[in-house]
Design a protein around this motif. Structure first.
Motif, PDB file in Angstrom:
ATOM      1  N   GLU A  54       0.818  -1.068  -0.285  1.00  0.00           N
ATOM      2  CA  GLU A  54       0.210  -0.064  -0.228  1.00  0.00           C
ATOM      3  C   GLU A  54       1.089   1.085   0.284  1.00  0.00           C
ATOM      4  OE1 GLU A  54      -3.169   1.406   2.931  1.00  0.00           O
ATOM      5  OE2 GLU A  54      -3.108  -0.771   2.924  1.00  0.00           O
ATOM      6  N   ARG A  81      -0.390  -7.797  -5.451  1.00  0.00           N
ATOM      7  CA  ARG A  81      -1.072  -7.791  -4.972  1.00  0.00           C
ATOM      8  C   ARG A  81      -2.558  -8.475  -5.017  1.00  0.00           C
ATOM      9  NH1 ARG A  81      -0.107  -2.078  -6.687  1.00  0.00           N
ATOM     10  NH2 ARG A  81       1.091  -1.360  -5.689  1.00  0.00           N
ATOM     11  N   GLY A  92     -11.813  -1.172   5.217  1.00  0.00           N
ATOM     12  CA  GLY A  92     -12.263  -0.434   3.457  1.00  0.00           C
ATOM     13  C   GLY A  92     -12.759  -1.220   2.744  1.00  0.00           C
ATOM     14  N   LEU A  93     -14.292  -1.370   3.321  1.00  0.00           N
ATOM     15  CA  LEU A  93     -14.837  -2.025   2.763  1.00  0.00           C
ATOM     16  C   LEU A  93     -15.686  -0.968   1.794  1.00  0.00           C
ATOM     17  CD1 LEU A  93     -17.092  -3.419   5.499  1.00  0.00           C
ATOM     18  CD2 LEU A  93     -15.603  -4.619   3.254  1.00  0.00           C
ATOM     19  N   LEU A  94     -16.344  -0.395   1.289  1.00  0.00           N
ATOM     20  CA  LEU A  94     -17.373   0.482  -0.229  1.00  0.00           C
ATOM     21  C   LEU A  94     -18.551   1.068   0.182  1.00  0.00           C
ATOM     22  CD1 LEU A  94     -15.631  -0.241  -3.722  1.00  0.00           C
ATOM     23  CD2 LEU A  94     -14.586   1.825  -2.319  1.00  0.00           C
ATOM     24  N   PRO A  95     -18.753   1.954   0.875  1.00  0.00           N
ATOM     25  CA  PRO A  95     -20.148   1.526   1.686  1.00  0.00           C
ATOM     26  C   PRO A  95     -21.365   1.601   0.824  1.00  0.00           C
ATOM     27  CG  PRO A  95     -18.502   3.962   1.803  1.00  0.00           C
ATOM     28  CD  PRO A  95     -18.189   2.577   1.255  1.00  0.00           C
ATOM     29  N   ASP A  96     -20.979   1.919  -0.737  1.00  0.00           N
ATOM     30  CA  ASP A  96     -21.815   2.419  -1.823  1.00  0.00           C
ATOM     31  C   ASP A  96     -22.028   1.033  -1.896  1.00  0.00           C
ATOM     32  OD1 ASP A  96     -20.265   2.260  -3.148  1.00  0.00           O
ATOM     33  OD2 ASP A  96     -20.397   4.211  -4.284  1.00  0.00           O
ATOM     34  N   MET A  97     -21.727  -0.607  -1.981  1.00  0.00           N
ATOM     35  CA  MET A  97     -21.788  -1.526  -2.754  1.00  0.00           C
ATOM     36  C   MET A  97     -22.308  -2.212  -1.443  1.00  0.00           C
ATOM     37  SD  MET A  97     -18.351  -1.678  -5.338  1.00  0.00           S
ATOM     38  CE  MET A  97     -18.219  -3.883  -5.283  1.00  0.00           C
ATOM     39  N   SER A  98     -22.619  -3.099  -1.817  1.00  0.00           N
ATOM     40  CA  SER A  98     -23.828  -4.337  -0.836  1.00  0.00           C
ATOM     41  C   SER A  98     -22.514  -5.463  -0.641  1.00  0.00           C
ATOM     42  CB  SER A  98     -24.347  -5.102  -2.240  1.00  0.00           C
ATOM     43  OG  SER A  98     -24.141  -5.631  -2.554  1.00  0.00           O
ATOM     44  N   PHE A 100     -22.284  -8.624  -0.180  1.00  0.00           N
ATOM     45  CA  PHE A 100     -21.765  -9.530  -1.337  1.00  0.00           C
ATOM     46  C   PHE A 100     -20.619  -8.530  -2.644  1.00  0.00           C
ATOM     47  CE2 PHE A 100     -22.160 -11.447  -5.422  1.00  0.00           C
ATOM     48  CZ  PHE A 100     -22.524 -13.135  -5.494  1.00  0.00           C
ATOM     49  N   ASP A 101     -20.999  -7.259  -3.209  1.00  0.00           N
ATOM     50  CA  ASP A 101     -19.902  -7.230  -4.380  1.00  0.00           C
ATOM     51  C   ASP A 101     -19.006  -6.820  -3.446  1.00  0.00           C
ATOM     52  OD1 ASP A 101     -21.841  -7.311  -6.356  1.00  0.00           O
ATOM     53  OD2 ASP A 101     -22.571  -5.361  -5.763  1.00  0.00           O
ATOM     54  N   ASN A 102     -18.772  -6.149  -2.397  1.00  0.00           N
ATOM     55  CA  ASN A 102     -17.800  -5.941  -1.397  1.00  0.00           C
ATOM     56  C   ASN A 102     -16.950  -7.304  -1.338  1.00  0.00           C
ATOM     57  OD1 ASN A 102     -16.741  -2.880  -0.425  1.00  0.00           O
ATOM     58  ND2 ASN A 102     -18.961  -2.968  -0.237  1.00  0.00           N
ATOM     59  N   LEU A 105     -14.872  -8.523  -4.788  1.00  0.00           N
ATOM     60  CA  LEU A 105     -14.713  -7.684  -5.458  1.00  0.00           C
ATOM     61  C   LEU A 105     -13.205  -7.557  -6.362  1.00  0.00           C
ATOM     62  CD1 LEU A 105     -14.890  -4.605  -6.212  1.00  0.00           C
ATOM     63  CD2 LEU A 105     -13.789  -3.919  -3.911  1.00  0.00           C
ATOM     64  N   PRO A 106     -12.176  -9.011  -4.869  1.00  0.00           N
ATOM     65  CA  PRO A 106     -10.968  -9.871  -5.980  1.00  0.00           C
ATOM     66  C   PRO A 106     -11.253 -10.527  -6.879  1.00  0.00           C
ATOM     67  CG  PRO A 106     -10.987  -9.482  -3.391  1.00  0.00           C
ATOM     68  CD  PRO A 106     -12.365  -9.694  -3.922  1.00  0.00           C
ATOM     69  N   ARG A 153     -13.549 -10.955   2.695  1.00  0.00           N
ATOM     70  CA  ARG A 153     -12.868 -10.352   1.203  1.00  0.00           C
ATOM     71  C   ARG A 153     -11.075 -10.586   1.416  1.00  0.00           C
ATOM     72  NH1 ARG A 153     -12.698  -3.974   0.492  1.00  0.00           N
ATOM     73  NH2 ARG A 153     -11.428  -4.440   1.664  1.00  0.00           N
TER      74      ARG A 153
ATOM     75  N   GLN B 204     -11.319   6.915  -3.312  1.00  0.00           N
ATOM     76  CA  GLN B 204     -11.636   5.770  -2.167  1.00  0.00           C
ATOM     77  C   GLN B 204     -11.473   4.265  -3.179  1.00  0.00           C
ATOM     78  OE1 GLN B 204     -15.016   5.161   0.501  1.00  0.00           O
ATOM     79  NE2 GLN B 204     -13.976   3.943   1.472  1.00  0.00           N
ATOM     80  N   ALA B 211      -5.587  -1.640  -4.543  1.00  0.00           N
ATOM     81  CA  ALA B 211      -4.963  -1.893  -3.626  1.00  0.00           C
ATOM     82  C   ALA B 211      -4.834  -3.860  -3.771  1.00  0.00           C
ATOM     83  CB  ALA B 211      -5.223  -2.508  -2.554  1.00  0.00           C
ATOM     84  N   LEU B 212      -6.824  -4.143  -4.415  1.00  0.00           N
ATOM     85  CA  LEU B 212      -6.916  -5.746  -4.668  1.00  0.00           C
ATOM     86  C   LEU B 212      -5.883  -5.745  -5.763  1.00  0.00           C
ATOM     87  CD1 LEU B 212     -10.511  -5.351  -3.307  1.00  0.00           C
ATOM     88  CD2 LEU B 212      -8.264  -6.383  -2.320  1.00  0.00           C
ATOM     89  N   GLY B 213      -5.266  -5.202  -6.483  1.00  0.00           N
ATOM     90  CA  GLY B 213      -4.118  -5.526  -8.019  1.00  0.00           C
ATOM     91  C   GLY B 213      -5.127  -5.031  -8.710  1.00  0.00           C
ATOM     92  N   PRO B 314       1.041   4.053  -5.392  1.00  0.00           N
ATOM     93  CA  PRO B 314       2.161   3.430  -5.539  1.00  0.00           C
ATOM     94  C   PRO B 314       2.159   2.327  -6.144  1.00  0.00           C
ATOM     95  CG  PRO B 314       1.106   2.743  -3.215  1.00  0.00           C
ATOM     96  CD  PRO B 314      -0.071   3.643  -3.614  1.00  0.00           C
TER      97      PRO B 314
END
Ligand SMILES: Nc1ncnc2c1ncn2[C@@H]1O[C@H](COP(=O)(O)OP(=O)(O)OP(=O)(O)O)[C@@H](O)[C@H]1O
Ligand SMILES: [Mg+2]
Lengths: 223, 314
Positions: A54, A81, A92-98, A100-102, A105-106, A153, B204, B211-213, B314
């Protein structure tokens, strides 16, 4: 696994900035579990940020999963990464995504098939006990629930390196115990794990080699 | 719950709303289309005035069949005046073509006067049309020699006019080019500003997927595809709005540019073919090219903007 040699880090640049880490050297092998201890402000989160790519160390050598970070180009770091999981202190969760989607994400960023993604997300959310909150938004969850989403996640893509910043601070004792058993299981399967914590009770209950920082200096390294 | 293919947290519909950019890019495309049309029109006018009928010089040779009073070149036999004049003109560099009007052409040209005098046997001069290379005043240089061969030769030419018109056309073209350049610069700035605003609103999420790649090319590609499509859409609208104006202008300009005879009245509004025939093919091509050019400009600008912005991570 990772290696740090003489690593320093300062927020806002090495000349004028706040020194968060000074001359830290570490060598942690594949499949090892380490506690990362130290008082507030000791530099634990800073160290984990370097391990999760990071931030880049201000000086010194960082090698993660065999990849020398400074010599690697941006696309290579992005690939690296994808093999690192991170549970952040602020989730570090996205507040406007469910939820499930959070959690998905990866896997979506790896272009996995939707059916496979749904299967994996359901399995991991069942394991953290939140399988009925998949459509909720993170702000609608309690702190402990958000923390479990963040953990889900971070582990869903079976990272080779997992760094967790105070992953139990919002969990009750039973959930913390479940989490510790999962970490040990992941380590057995080959994941290198570093967990930063203030919680002495849990460290006492689950003894493991320890890295300890004080004012940015490494004061203990039980290899 | 709808789970979209691109549910990667970037929420580009929200970051780059679907009205603002197409409207602005469409307006730019509209202006660019008008400026380009002006440039194209100026170009075709200048083509006509420097190479076409506009640059014609006429030479009148009285008593063409009389013997020449001087030979065209050393060692040649004296010939008729018209032959001597034609030979001299043919040997003069800078003259791209000569055409001696036939008897019928001449009588048609002079019909009003012939009717007035009522004398069909009136001796007629020979008339030669000269085409000269643009920007050269060869005709004036050659006149004294022609007068030596055929006394009373007259030369009438409008190169002052055509040179002026050519200069005017060139200036108009330069203005059009400048206008297109300014419009494109403004469009690029607008796209950059919109992209930056979009990046800020999703800062954000971008930090997280980085960060997740997610690679830089993935993130910049996602933004650029969205902006490129919005700009293409805007370009289509701009082109479509420019079309009626260009048709009207082409109709007005038709008598000055068309090689054949132009219709005096506008075609029926339902007759699409007749309208399209009015539009020079260069204009038509320009209208077709503007939307993809807008899309491509938007795409490339966004790629560069996003990649530069991502460098802070980064
Ligand atoms: N974003 C930042 N900008 C400037 N200084 C920072 C920033 N983040 C942390 N620091 C400083 O760096 C030092 C190390 O901070 P860090 O967050 O790594 O500590 P920590 O061990 O994780 O503390 P805690 O246990 O409270 O989470 C501290 O002195 C802190 O004030
Ligand atoms: Mg911390």
């Amino acid at each position: 696994m990772f290696r740090l040699h003489d690593v320093s880090y300062a927020y806002g640049g090495s000349q004028t900035g706040v020194a968060a880490l000074s001359h830290v050297s570490l060598d942690v092998a594949q499949g090892e579990f380490r506690w990362l201890l130290g008082p507030s402000g000791a530099g634990k989160s800073s160290l984990l940020s370097i391990l999760s790519l990071e931030v880049q160390a201000s000086s010194g050598m960082v090698e993660i999963l065999g990849v020398p970070v400074r010599q690697t180009r941006r696309a290579g770091l992005a690939r690296l990464r994808r093999r690192i999981g991170a549970v952040k202190q602020d989730f570090g969760l996205l507040p406007d995504m469910s939820v499930f989607d959070n959690v998905a994400l990866p896997l979506r960023l790896q272009h996995r098939a939707e059916a496979e993604i749904a299967h994996e997300v359901h399995a991991i959310m069942k394991w953290v006990g939140l399988e009925n909150r998949l459509d909720a938004l993170p702000p609608q969850l309690s702190g402990g629930e958000q923390q479990r989403v963040a953990i889900a996640r971070a582990v869903i893509y079976r990272p080779a390196l997992l760094v967790a910043d105070e992953p139990t601070n919002a969990l009750d004792e039973r959930q913390a115990g479940r989490l510790m058993r999962m970490f040990h299981r992941l380590a057995e399967l080959g994941t290198t794990i570093v967990v930063a914590t203030h919680n002495d009770a849990i460290v006492a209950k689950y003894p493991a080699p320890t890295i300890e920082l004080l004012h940015g200096h490494l004061v203990r390294d039980h290899g | 719950m709808a789970r979209q293919r691109y549910h990667d947290g970037l929420a580009l519909r929200q970051a780059l709303p679907g009205r603002f950019l197409p409207f602005l890019v469409g307006s730019m495309a509209f202006l660019a289309a008008l400026a380009l049309a002006g440039g194209i029109a100026a170009h075709s006018l200048s083509q006509r005035w420097t190479h076409g009928a506009g640059a014609v010089t006429t030479v009148q040779v009285p008593s063409p069949a009389d013997p020449a009073t001087a030979t065209a070149a050393m060692g040649q036999m004296p010939a008729t005046r018209i032959d001597a004049v034609l030979a001299t003109l043919a040997a003069t560099p800078g003259i791209t073509g000569t055409h001696r009007l036939g008897d019928a052409e001449l009588r048609a040209l002079l019909a009003p006067w012939i009717e007035q005098t009522g004398d069909p046997s009136l001796p007629l001069p020979a008339v030669i049309e000269l085409h000269t290379a643009p920007g050269q005043d060869v005709a004036a240089n050659v006149l004294p020699r022609l007068q030596a061969q055929a006394p009373g030769v007259l030369m009438e030419h409008d190169s002052v006019w055509s040179d002026r018109l050519a200069a005017l056309a060139a200036s108009l073209q330069a203005c059009a080019g400048l206008a297109v350049l300014v419009v494109m610069t403004v469009a690029v700035c607008v796209v950059m500003a919109a992209t930056r605003a979009g990046l800020l609103t999703r800062r954000q999420a971008i930090g997280l997927i980085h960060a997740l790649g997610a690679t830089d090319s993935y993130i910049s590609g996602r933004f650029a595809t969205r902006v490129g499509l919005l700009a293409l859409w805007g370009g289509v609208w701009g082109s479509m709005l420019a079309l009626p104006m260009l048709l009207a202008l082409s109709h007005l300009a038709a008598p000055f540019t068309a090689m054949g005879d132009a219709p005096a009245t506008a075609p029926d509004w339902r007759d699409l073919h007749a309208w399209m025939a009015l539009l020079p093919s260069a204009l038509l091509w320009m209208l077709v090219v503007v939307p993809p050019a807008a899309g491509l400009t938007g795409w490339a600008t966004t790629q560069l903007t996003v990649r530069a912005w991502l460098r802070r991570l980064p």
